[in-house]
Scaffold this motif. Structure first.
Motif, mmCIF file in Angstrom:
data_model
loop_
_atom_site.group_PDB
_atom_site.id
_atom_site.type_symbol
_atom_site.label_atom_id
_atom_site.label_comp_id
_atom_site.label_asym_id
_atom_site.label_seq_id
_atom_site.Cartn_x
_atom_site.Cartn_y
_atom_site.Cartn_z
ATOM 1 N N LYS A 170 12.592 71.718 83.070
ATOM 2 C CA LYS A 170 12.832 70.774 81.976
ATOM 3 C C LYS A 170 13.203 71.482 80.678
ATOM 4 O O LYS A 170 13.750 70.865 79.777
ATOM 5 N N LEU A 171 12.921 72.782 80.583
ATOM 6 C CA LEU A 171 13.270 73.530 79.371
ATOM 7 C C LEU A 171 14.692 74.078 79.405
ATOM 8 O O LEU A 171 15.185 74.568 78.399
ATOM 9 N N ASP A 172 15.342 73.988 80.551
ATOM 10 C CA ASP A 172 16.707 74.499 80.676
ATOM 11 C C ASP A 172 17.679 73.519 80.026
ATOM 12 O O ASP A 172 17.887 72.408 80.518
ATOM 13 N N LYS A 173 18.242 73.937 78.933
ATOM 14 C CA LYS A 173 19.177 73.094 78.181
ATOM 15 C C LYS A 173 20.613 73.595 78.335
ATOM 16 O O LYS A 173 21.491 73.259 77.544
ATOM 17 N N SER A 174 20.871 74.384 79.362
ATOM 18 C CA SER A 174 22.198 74.972 79.574
ATOM 19 C C SER A 174 23.280 73.912 79.677
ATOM 20 O O SER A 174 24.341 74.023 79.043
ATOM 21 N N ASN A 175 23.060 72.882 80.467
ATOM 22 C CA ASN A 175 24.082 71.836 80.636
ATOM 23 C C ASN A 175 24.347 71.085 79.342
ATOM 24 O O ASN A 175 25.488 70.731 79.048
ATOM 25 N N GLU A 176 23.296 70.822 78.561
ATOM 26 C CA GLU A 176 23.473 70.143 77.274
ATOM 27 C C GLU A 176 24.342 70.987 76.342
ATOM 28 O O GLU A 176 25.224 70.464 75.646
ATOM 29 N N ILE A 177 24.086 72.287 76.321
ATOM 30 C CA ILE A 177 24.865 73.179 75.452
ATOM 31 C C ILE A 177 26.304 73.278 75.962
ATOM 32 O O ILE A 177 27.258 73.244 75.156
ATOM 33 N N LEU A 178 26.485 73.357 77.278
ATOM 34 C CA LEU A 178 27.843 73.384 77.829
ATOM 35 C C LEU A 178 28.599 72.109 77.487
ATOM 36 O O LEU A 178 29.776 72.140 77.128
ATOM 37 N N THR A 179 27.914 70.976 77.560
ATOM 38 C CA THR A 179 28.542 69.713 77.195
ATOM 39 C C THR A 179 28.937 69.718 75.718
ATOM 40 O O THR A 179 30.048 69.295 75.360
ATOM 41 N N ALA A 180 28.052 70.194 74.871
ATOM 42 C CA ALA A 180 28.350 70.282 73.442
ATOM 43 C C ALA A 180 29.527 71.209 73.166
ATOM 44 O O ALA A 180 30.288 71.003 72.215
ATOM 45 N N MET A 181 29.707 72.212 74.019
ATOM 46 C CA MET A 181 30.819 73.144 73.879
ATOM 47 C C MET A 181 32.111 72.560 74.442
ATOM 48 O O MET A 181 33.177 73.108 74.265
ATOM 49 N N GLY A 182 32.005 71.464 75.167
ATOM 50 C CA GLY A 182 33.180 70.866 75.781
ATOM 51 C C GLY A 182 33.545 71.497 77.109
ATOM 52 O O GLY A 182 34.674 71.379 77.576
ATOM 53 N N VAL A 183 32.604 72.164 77.724
ATOM 54 C CA VAL A 183 32.856 72.830 79.009
ATOM 55 C C VAL A 183 32.428 71.934 80.141
ATOM 56 O O VAL A 183 31.476 71.271 80.132
#
Length: 183
Positions: A170-183
């Motif tokens: 639940k602490l893995d925010k990798s996908n959220e950051i990738l989404t914010a980056m537009g990836v």
């Protein structure tokens, strides 16, 4: 300069820990949840295990045996060298060269043998892995189970420089950051 290196390294660890804590506080405030962090000392845990102590004893006996063999081989080489030195005036150049070559060959064989036993891919390292890896795996599995059972989010290993042993997905925010980056 050595002090500043330690300070920098320590500051880096402190910065990492503060960053993780801030992320935990952010997560806590944003989602109304508590992030929980703990540490363990796997070296201490290993030292408390009878199997580890038995493995260490076995390795110590083997190292002592190999060191005795090394000493015997060194003494043999030294005996050959002394004999060459004593008999050198009586030997022909060809005979002297043959004996020097024999000494050199034995020295090279000794170095090769030492590397086979004590080198980075030697018998000692392999045996350590055979004996210690299952114990480390046992500790790792116990840490994973403990983390899930007690609802911990992160568990650091003090013995390995605060390496993460467990991280809650639940602490893995990798996908959220990738989404914010537009990836």
């Amino acid at each position: 300069m050595n002090r500043s290196f330690r300070r920098t390294r320590s500051s880096g660890r402190l910065g990492l820990l503060l960053c993780l804590c801030c992320l935990g506080l952010y997560d806590h405030r944003a989602h109304g949840q508590n992030s929980r962090f703990v540490y363990v000392d796997t070296e201490y845990m290993l030292a408390q295990m009878n199997e580890y102590q038995a493995a260490q004893s076995e390795l110590k006996v083997q190292v002592e045996r190999w060191n005795a063999e090394i000493e015997e081989k060194k003494q043999e080489i030294e005996r050959l060298y002394r004999a060459l030195k004593a008999e050198s005036p009586l030997l022909t150049e060809s005979m002297r060269k043959d004996r020097q070559d024999e000494i050199k060959t034995r020295e090279d064989q000794l170095l090769d043998w030492q590397n086979q036993q004590f080198g980075p891919e030697g018998a000692l390292v392999k045996r350590q892995q055979e004996l210690i890896r299952p114990l480390q795996d046992k500790i790792f599995a116990a840490v994973q189970k403990y983390a899930r059972d007690k609802s911990y989010d992160l568990i650091f290993d003090r013995a390995s420089g605060n390496q993460l042993l467990f991280v809650s997905p639940k602490l893995d925010k990798s996908n959220e950051i990738l989404t914010a980056m537009g990836v």
